[in-house]
Design an enzyme around this catalytic site. Structure first.
Site, short mmCIF file in Angstrom:
data_model
loop_
_atom_site.label_atom_id
_atom_site.label_comp_id
_atom_site.label_asym_id
_atom_site.label_seq_id
_atom_site.Cartn_x
_atom_site.Cartn_y
_atom_site.Cartn_z
CB SER A 95 91.98 80.01 14.50
OG SER A 95 92.16 81.38 14.73
NE ARG A 103 81.29 96.45 -1.73
CZ ARG A 103 82.38 95.89 -1.20
NH1 ARG A 103 82.29 95.11 -0.17
NH2 ARG A 103 83.57 96.15 -1.69
CG HIS A 124 89.70 95.10 14.96
ND1 HIS A 124 89.87 95.07 13.58
CD2 HIS A 124 90.62 95.98 15.43
CE1 HIS A 124 90.84 95.90 13.25
NE2 HIS A 124 91.31 96.46 14.35
C1 GRF Z 1 91.73 87.34 13.61
O1 GRF Z 1 92.90 87.93 14.07
C2 GRF Z 1 90.58 88.27 13.77
O2 GRF Z 1 90.69 89.10 14.90
C3 GRF Z 1 90.66 89.11 12.53
O3 GRF Z 1 91.05 88.23 11.53
C4 GRF Z 1 91.76 87.14 12.09
C5 GRF Z 1 91.04 85.90 11.68
O4 GRF Z 1 91.71 84.74 12.08
N1 GRF Z 1 89.42 89.78 12.28
P1 GRF Z 1 90.94 83.34 12.07
O5 GRF Z 1 90.44 83.14 10.62
O6 GRF Z 1 89.81 83.42 13.01
O7 GRF Z 1 91.96 82.34 12.43
#
Ligand code: GRF
Length: 221
Positions: free
Chosen positions: A15, A67, A111
């Site tokens: 999203s 990795r 984050h």
């Molecule tokens: C979001 O809450 C972002 O802050 C975190 O992971 C989630 C990802 O959601 N790092 P999306 O895939 O962007 O919907």
């Protein structure tokens, strides 16, 4: 204006990726999304990106012995498309210091907490357990230590009575979708840059959006 070439790295629904793609549809936005890459082939965001006309590739980390080999392939995909900047958006793979150093100052992450509070996972659940009254999200430069890089922009939301981790997450996510494009714009226009391990804000920069709580400027005096 030369638009910066941006890749978005995802692992899931995407999203935030979609909000960056949407912002970059405006020709006046200083970045174009040239690639979406996921370490998980089943990530819903890959199809979402393709539907928006953006090239989307899976670089499956499970297909590589370690990795370093995975990151070499990922880096190759990015360099092949002359990517300038990386936006991590729900990218659930720890990157090695070597990869992070190679993209220093050019890699952002979003984050779901007001860093430095609640690094790591389950941020909304932990915020509720601690009883904080304000929560939010942060866009920061990526450094080798997880969720510890210099802060570019933050947005805050209230915690309200009866909140559950899901209701709080939804309130934060709405802010994430506004914050990430605003933060990317700041980086692309030079309103902020990484210097000596600090986020340095351009003198006179007055914030890109009212909802942001811009960190204090560090330029000049
Ligand atoms: C979001 O809450 C972002 O802050 C975190 O992971 C989630 C990802 O959601 N790092 P999306 O895939 O962007 O919907």
């Amino acid at each position: 204006m030369t638009r910066r070439r941006v890749a978005v790295l995802i692992s899931g629904r995407g999203s935030n990726m979609a909000s960056l793609i949407e912002a970059a549809r405006d020709p006046a936005f200083p970045a174009e999304i040239v690639l979406v890459a996921s370490n998980r082939p089943g990530a819903g965001g890959l199809d979402r990106a393709r539907q928006a006309g953006i090239e989307a590739v899976a670089v499956d980390h499970q297909a590589f012995p370690d990795r370093a080999a995975f990151e070499l392939a990922l880096d190759g995909a990015l360099r092949a498309r002359s990517v300038d900047l990386l936006c991590l958006a729900g990218f659930m793979r720890v990157l090695t210091p070597g990869f992070v150093e190679a993209w220093a100052g050019k890699m952002l992450n979003i984050h779901p907490s007001l860093l430095p509070l609640f690094r790591g996972t389950r941020t909304h659940e932990r915020a509720l357990a601690e009883g904080v009254l304000v929560h939010g999200c942060t866009v920061h430069y990526v450094v080798p230590e997880l969720d510890a890089g210099p802060i570019i922009a933050q947005a805050a939301v209230p915690v309200v009575p009866g909140d559950t981790p899901d209701s709080l997450a939804a309130r934060v996510l709405a802010q994430e979708h506004a914050l990430y494009p605003a933060a990317l714009r700041m980086v692309c226009t030079g309103a902020v840059r990484l210097e000596d391990g600090r986020a340095l804000f351009r003198e006179g920069w007055d914030g890109d959006a009212a909802l942001l709580n811009p960190p204090r400027r560090m330029g000049g005096a």
